[in-house]
Design a protein around this motif. Structure first.
Motif, PDB file in Angstrom:
ATOM      1  N   UNK A 266      43.978  74.894  60.772  1.00 29.93           N
ATOM      2  CA  UNK A 266      45.123  75.760  61.056  1.00 29.93           C
ATOM      3  C   UNK A 266      44.970  76.467  62.395  1.00 29.93           C
ATOM      4  N   UNK A 267      43.732  76.726  62.805  1.00 32.70           N
ATOM      5  CA  UNK A 267      43.516  77.366  64.094  1.00 32.70           C
ATOM      6  C   UNK A 267      43.541  76.410  65.264  1.00 32.70           C
ATOM      7  N   UNK A 268      43.183  75.139  65.035  1.00 35.47           N
ATOM      8  CA  UNK A 268      43.102  74.179  66.130  1.00 35.47           C
ATOM      9  C   UNK A 268      44.418  73.453  66.400  1.00 35.47           C
TER      10      UNK A 268
ATOM     11  N   UNK B 271      44.561  79.617  66.724  1.00 34.00           N
ATOM     12  CA  UNK B 271      45.054  80.501  65.665  1.00 34.00           C
ATOM     13  C   UNK B 271      46.408  81.126  65.996  1.00 34.00           C
ATOM     14  N   UNK B 272      47.134  80.530  66.907  1.00 36.97           N
ATOM     15  CA  UNK B 272      48.483  81.021  67.167  1.00 36.97           C
ATOM     16  C   UNK B 272      49.396  80.607  66.016  1.00 36.97           C
ATOM     17  N   UNK B 273      50.210  81.538  65.549  1.00 37.24           N
ATOM     18  CA  UNK B 273      51.079  81.282  64.404  1.00 37.24           C
ATOM     19  C   UNK B 273      52.496  80.968  64.870  1.00 37.24           C
ATOM     20  N   UNK B 274      53.188  80.159  64.076  1.00 40.67           N
ATOM     21  CA  UNK B 274      54.567  79.777  64.366  1.00 40.67           C
ATOM     22  C   UNK B 274      55.420  80.044  63.135  1.00 40.67           C
TER      23      UNK B 274
ATOM     24  N   UNK C 290      47.329  71.515  70.227  1.00 41.42           N
ATOM     25  CA  UNK C 290      48.004  70.253  70.525  1.00 41.42           C
ATOM     26  C   UNK C 290      49.476  70.447  70.871  1.00 41.42           C
ATOM     27  N   UNK C 291      49.975  71.662  70.707  1.00 37.12           N
ATOM     28  CA  UNK C 291      51.370  71.953  71.034  1.00 37.12           C
ATOM     29  C   UNK C 291      51.477  72.967  72.170  1.00 37.12           C
ATOM     30  N   UNK C 292      50.393  73.087  72.924  1.00 40.81           N
ATOM     31  CA  UNK C 292      50.406  73.978  74.071  1.00 40.81           C
ATOM     32  C   UNK C 292      50.176  75.433  73.742  1.00 40.81           C
ATOM     33  N   UNK C 293      49.769  75.733  72.525  1.00 40.46           N
ATOM     34  CA  UNK C 293      49.529  77.115  72.134  1.00 40.46           C
ATOM     35  C   UNK C 293      48.063  77.489  72.236  1.00 40.46           C
TER      36      UNK C 293
END
Length: 474
Positions: free
Chosen positions: A382-384, A394-397, A388-391
């Protein structure tokens, strides 16, 4: 260096003296006495803050003197009388725990102080803290009671001087007042706005949730939480390694291979049940019907409780469902992966207490180590994934979707991280139950069987010696 000075000899002399000093200090400070270690820790904890309070350094016009902030602030004893009731219960329980003569009662009294703290959290308007405190205290109570089985029931009396008891009491009271003073001083000395004022907006706008506590744990400080669950996994592995000397996960036996009523026998003469009661239990459980719990039939009749088994059958699945609800709803309501995992662990603890170690094996087939590792893996993934999406790690969406039958659904990616926490906590509780519970049961049964066989051999040997052709020492 003058020629008459032997540098090598001087060096050896200095090192020898340092060794002597080190041995002297070690012998007087590290002597394996837990009470002495606590004396030192608490004494330093009391002396250090007091020295700063009474002798503050670099105090200027922009800094509040610590004694002034503590003494002349706006003090309020309590916001509601219920706090005084909870505090009184905690104080009485703590004093009673010190005076308790049996370990079991001491554990229950110590747990009472924890439940009292949970009540204060609840009345203070902190349902998340109250819920977590209750669940943690419940799991700890079960773990401590399981651990007490390998200790004598009575607390040994210490041959301690009366003066030492008063010194310990004075140090304990001083520590309590010092910590209260430090907390009050820290709050009264604040000169800037706390950063927590921005957390509601950050929680809702950035974290996508209304539960500030949960969003903080799984989003704003996810790195800290990941480190904490890693420590939990390491501790569980260490405890299991100490208990399981040979191997951590033994090959599980099928329930059909375990003889009915063969697990957990003890001496009826030393129990509260007589032979008639035990026989009635045995006859009752011979009835051909679907058992209330899977492995209940493996337990000895004197170990079983039909009421407990029925209640376990009725509430187990409900508790698991509530734990899943806490996991899913924790982003917006009180709960979360930690609380949900603890509640699920309590459900498995109930299964173990009702049906023994085979019931625990049947209730959750996967090894505890696999659950711990899976939880860490889910949290790490969940943190990695955001990378892969440029974040960032551990960035949350937040995802807004419209599903058939469900309608508008709001999903926060931090819930995936919370699932990892949920699995780690379940694995931790299962590891505790299998190490302090099932493993201790297995060893006790082996020791009991070996002792019984030895007594039978001795009895047979005496009988053989008394028969014609033999001889007797008498």
């Amino acid at each position: 260096v003058p020629t008459w000075i032997d540098a090598a000899r001087l060096y050896r002399l200095v090192i020898a003296k340092l060794d002597d000093v080190a041995v002297w200090i070690t012998g007087r400070t590290q002597r394996g006495d837990l009470s002495f270690y606590l004396y030192i820790i608490l004494a330093v904890t009391v002396i250090a803050p007091i020295s700063v309070m009474f002798f503050p350094s670099n105090v200027d016009d922009s800094t509040i003197s610590l004694p002034n902030a503590a003494f002349f602030g706006d003090w309020m004893l309590t916001g509601h009388p219920i706090y005084l009731v909870a505090a009184a219960v905690m104080i009485v329980a703590a004093i009673a725990a010190i005076r308790a003569k049996r370990r079991f009662w001491a554990v229950l009294l110590v747990s009472t102080t924890g439940y009292g703290l949970a009540a204060i959290f609840a009345f203070q308007g902190s349902p998340d803290l109250a819920l977590t405190q209750v669940l943690v205290e419940s799991v700890l109570t079960v773990a401590m009671v399981l651990g007490l089985r390998v200790l004598p029931p009575e607390i040994p009396k210490t041959q301690e001087k009366h003066d030492n008891q008063w010194a310990r009491a004075l140090l304990a009271i001083s520590f309590g007042f010092t910590m209260m003073w430090v907390a009050a001083t820290a709050m009264a000395s604040r000169v800037a706005d706390p950063i927590s004022l921005a957390m509601p907006d950050l929680s809702y706008n950035e974290g996508g949730g209304t539960n500030i506590v949960n969003v903080t744990l799984v989003d704003m400080r996810a790195w800290d939480t990941f480190g904490e669950i890693t420590v939990l996994a390491a501790v569980a592995t260490g405890v299991a390694s100490l208990v399981f000397i040979a191997e951590r996960e033994r090959k599980r036996r099928s329930i059909t291979d375990v003889a009915t009523g063969s697990v957990g026998h003890y001496n009826i003469a030393n129990s509260a049940m007589n032979d008639t009661e035990v026989q009635s239990f045995a006859n009752f459980f011979k009835v051909r019907r679907q058992p209330w719990i899977v492995a209940g039939a493996t337990m000895a009749p004197e170990r079983r409780s039909i009421i407990f088994e029925v209640i376990t059958r009725l509430i187990f699945h409900a508790i698991i469902m509530v734990s899943l609800y806490l996991l899913i709803a924790g982003h917006n309501l009180p709960g979360g992966g930690f609380a949900g995992g603890l509640l699920a662990g309590i459900a498995f603890a109930i299964r173990y207490l009702a049906g023994g170690r085979y019931e625990l094996e049947q209730s959750f087939r996967a090894p505890a180590g696999v659950i711990l590792g899976s939880g860490l893996a889910v949290a790490a993934i969940a943190g990695l994934v955001p990378l892969f999406f440029g974040g960032e790690v551990f960035q949350a969406y937040d995802v807004e979707v419209l599903l058939p039958f469900f309608g508008h659904v709001h999903f926060a990616s931090a819930v995936v991280f919370d699932i990892g926490v949920y699995l780690v906590v379940i694995g931790l509780v299962l590891d505790v139950l299998r190490s302090l519970g099932a493993e201790v049961d297995a060893r006790y049964e082996v020791e009991t069987r070996d002792r019984t066989e030895a007594e039978q051999r001795m009895t047979a040997a005496r009988a053989s010696a008394m028969t014609p052709g033999g001889h007797s020492d008498d």
